[in-house]
Design a protein around this motif. Structure first.
Motif, PDB file in Angstrom:
ATOM      1  N   VAL A 279     -16.501  15.810 -35.327  1.00  0.00           N
ATOM      2  CA  VAL A 279     -15.749  15.876 -33.882  1.00  0.00           C
ATOM      3  C   VAL A 279     -14.595  17.177 -34.152  1.00  0.00           C
ATOM      4  O   VAL A 279     -14.660  18.211 -33.441  1.00  0.00           O
ATOM      5  N   ASP A 280     -14.040  16.893 -35.238  1.00  0.00           N
ATOM      6  CA  ASP A 280     -12.784  17.802 -35.577  1.00  0.00           C
ATOM      7  C   ASP A 280     -13.492  19.241 -35.969  1.00  0.00           C
ATOM      8  O   ASP A 280     -12.964  20.130 -35.520  1.00  0.00           O
ATOM      9  N   THR A 281     -14.585  19.227 -36.520  1.00  0.00           N
ATOM     10  CA  THR A 281     -15.251  20.512 -37.017  1.00  0.00           C
ATOM     11  C   THR A 281     -15.693  21.340 -35.772  1.00  0.00           C
ATOM     12  O   THR A 281     -15.711  22.497 -35.447  1.00  0.00           O
ATOM     13  N   ALA A 282     -16.226  20.538 -34.477  1.00  0.00           N
ATOM     14  CA  ALA A 282     -16.822  21.242 -33.419  1.00  0.00           C
ATOM     15  C   ALA A 282     -15.643  22.068 -32.887  1.00  0.00           C
ATOM     16  O   ALA A 282     -15.889  23.122 -32.230  1.00  0.00           O
ATOM     17  N   ALA A 283     -14.268  21.493 -32.835  1.00  0.00           N
ATOM     18  CA  ALA A 283     -13.123  22.056 -32.137  1.00  0.00           C
ATOM     19  C   ALA A 283     -12.615  23.190 -32.973  1.00  0.00           C
ATOM     20  O   ALA A 283     -12.641  24.300 -32.477  1.00  0.00           O
ATOM     21  N   ARG A 284     -12.838  23.116 -34.238  1.00  0.00           N
ATOM     22  CA  ARG A 284     -12.408  24.091 -35.169  1.00  0.00           C
ATOM     23  C   ARG A 284     -13.371  25.385 -35.130  1.00  0.00           C
ATOM     24  O   ARG A 284     -12.885  26.507 -35.204  1.00  0.00           O
ATOM     25  N   ALA A 285     -14.657  25.029 -34.832  1.00  0.00           N
ATOM     26  CA  ALA A 285     -15.595  26.089 -35.060  1.00  0.00           C
ATOM     27  C   ALA A 285     -15.280  27.121 -33.656  1.00  0.00           C
ATOM     28  O   ALA A 285     -15.370  28.323 -33.777  1.00  0.00           O
ATOM     29  N   VAL A 286     -14.717  26.543 -32.663  1.00  0.00           N
ATOM     30  CA  VAL A 286     -14.739  27.370 -31.388  1.00  0.00           C
ATOM     31  C   VAL A 286     -13.374  28.237 -31.739  1.00  0.00           C
ATOM     32  O   VAL A 286     -13.317  29.449 -31.444  1.00  0.00           O
ATOM     33  N   LEU A 287     -12.181  27.520 -32.216  1.00  0.00           N
ATOM     34  CA  LEU A 287     -11.081  28.457 -32.451  1.00  0.00           C
ATOM     35  C   LEU A 287     -11.534  29.381 -33.503  1.00  0.00           C
ATOM     36  O   LEU A 287     -10.813  30.391 -33.262  1.00  0.00           O
ATOM     37  N   LEU A 292      -8.695  32.433 -34.050  1.00  0.00           N
ATOM     38  CA  LEU A 292      -7.269  31.334 -33.801  1.00  0.00           C
ATOM     39  C   LEU A 292      -7.553  30.168 -34.876  1.00  0.00           C
ATOM     40  O   LEU A 292      -6.646  29.152 -34.834  1.00  0.00           O
ATOM     41  N   GLY A 293      -8.249  30.258 -35.836  1.00  0.00           N
ATOM     42  CA  GLY A 293      -8.492  29.003 -36.608  1.00  0.00           C
ATOM     43  C   GLY A 293      -7.283  28.826 -37.590  1.00  0.00           C
ATOM     44  O   GLY A 293      -6.877  27.782 -37.596  1.00  0.00           O
ATOM     45  N   GLY A 299      -4.386  17.686 -37.110  1.00  0.00           N
ATOM     46  CA  GLY A 299      -5.665  17.101 -36.854  1.00  0.00           C
ATOM     47  C   GLY A 299      -6.095  17.156 -35.173  1.00  0.00           C
ATOM     48  O   GLY A 299      -5.139  17.467 -34.517  1.00  0.00           O
ATOM     49  N   LEU A 300      -7.208  16.995 -35.034  1.00  0.00           N
ATOM     50  CA  LEU A 300      -7.740  16.995 -33.591  1.00  0.00           C
ATOM     51  C   LEU A 300      -7.278  15.914 -32.956  1.00  0.00           C
ATOM     52  O   LEU A 300      -7.001  15.986 -31.712  1.00  0.00           O
TER      53      LEU A 300
END
Length: 372
Positions: A279-287, A292-293, A299-300
């Motif tokens: 789930v955390d990776t899903a958000a980071r991939a978008v940013l 904006l990474g 943490g998410l």
């Protein structure tokens, strides 16, 4: 807490003790004692046996309160001249079959353990970790209902307070007004000290509000929560002044849309059985795709309940798996030193088929104007 919930929680804990090969488990964390017994005071321990019998150890200040809140649990009261360790030693000495006692290593300091070892030298003390916390991660129906109320109170207070902004109002005044309004709506207080960060202060994820007026600030980050009957909520919205066409405002708008997209991607990834790191990776991939990474530096999200931070944790190093009944935050954010910060946070319940978003404050870019 109902007697049925009390019995079920203690029985669940007792069922996890077999691998420890202990004759009893000493619970001394105030939060864990409350979760298992329903007792809302402090300075009280709970001794749990493998057969799910349990005894509260406390002092005379709480004798009446214990009878009111835990009428079905045996209670041992120490006299003023006796310390808790002495009361425990006295009790265990009358229990010849208790030779191995588990203790909460995360909540017992060294001097306390040394005292217990000296008082009960024939007892083997067995270190345990997160036994009750793991149970607390899965909320029961009563807990979920209470968290819903905490979310509702927080949202109502936010709507009331943000409708009365003015350039002279300070970050601290907004903090105080939020707390007062949540209390008026039935909360016992705040879940944590609210974060109210105007423009550059919003770039500090754990900023402490100051006597700084809103003035002509263009962005305002608000992270707050209500505590209702012991249970927390945790929300964040980032407001912005509409109508500006400055380069900063344009960059804010682009970053805001990326954070919102990241949050929605994470929410869509949540379901029973998913790894928290996924789930955390899903958000980071978008940013990361938006460039904006590096600006997302925490943490998410995290579980919450009787405490504002509980298991599970969702971050790049998470090893936990989300399960139905967990309640978590999803709060991606990006931060630009001396400029602004953006965080969007909602509270979610993990379900068998996905998740339910418990909070429903609008969060689109145009839904969060900073109007004064």
């Amino acid at each position: 807490m109902t007697q049925d919930n009390q019995s079920k929680r203690i029985a669940r804990l007792a069922s996890t003790m077999a691998d420890l090969e202990v004759d009893a488990l000493l619970v001394n964390s105030e939060i864990n004692v409350r979760y298992l017994s329903g007792f809302t005071g402090d300075s009280t321990w709970l001794l749990v046996r493998p057969d799910a019998s349990a005894t509260l150890l406390s002092d005379g200040r709480y004798e009446i309160q214990l009878a009111q809140e835990c009428p079905d649990l045996p209670v041992a009261i120490r006299p003023p001249s006796q310390k808790m360790g002495g009361l425990l030693a006295e009790m265990v000495s009358s229990m010849p079959n208790v030779k191995r006692i588990g203790f909460e290593a995360d909540h017992v300091h060294v001097s306390m353990l040394r005292d217990l070892e000296s008082r009960l030298s024939d007892v083997t003390w067995v270190e345990t970790s997160s036994r009750v916390e793991q149970l607390r991660a899965i909320k029961d129906a009563d807990e979920i209902a209470t968290i819903r109320r905490a979310v509702s109170v927080a949202q109502q207070a936010f709507t009331k307070v943000t409708a009365n902004f003015s350039p002279k109002k300070t970050e601290c005044e907004i903090y105080y007004e939020l707390e007062a309004e949540m209390r008026r709506l039935g909360a016992e207080g705040v879940s944590f000290h609210p974060i109210i960060g105007a423009e550059p202060n919003g770039a500090l994820p754990h900023y402490t509000p100051g006597n700084i007026p809103l003035g002509d600030c263009r962005t305002l980050l608000m992270d707050w929560g209500a505590k209702v009957d012991g249970y927390c909520s945790d929300l964040t919205r980032t407001l912005h002044r509409p109508g500006s066409t400055s380069p900063t405002s344009d960059r804010f708008a682009a970053a805001y849309e990326a954070v919102l997209e990241a949050q929605l991607a994470a929410i869509a990834a949540i379901h029973d059985g998913v790894d928290a790191v996924t789930v955390d990776t899903a958000a980071r991939a978008v940013l990361a795709k938006a460039g904006l990474g590096d600006a997302f530096n925490h943490g998410l999200g995290h579980g919450f309940g009787l405490q504002i931070h509980e298991d599970p944790r969702m971050g790049p190093s998470s090893t936990e798996t989300l399960k139905s009944g967990m309640v978590v935050t999803v709060e991606p954010g990006v931060y630009f030193a001396n400029e602004f910060g953006i965080r969007i946070e909602d509270d979610l319940l993990v379900t068998d088929t996905g998740c339910e978003v418990l909070s429903d404050l609008p969060k689109g870019l145009d839904d969060c104007p900073l109007v004064m």
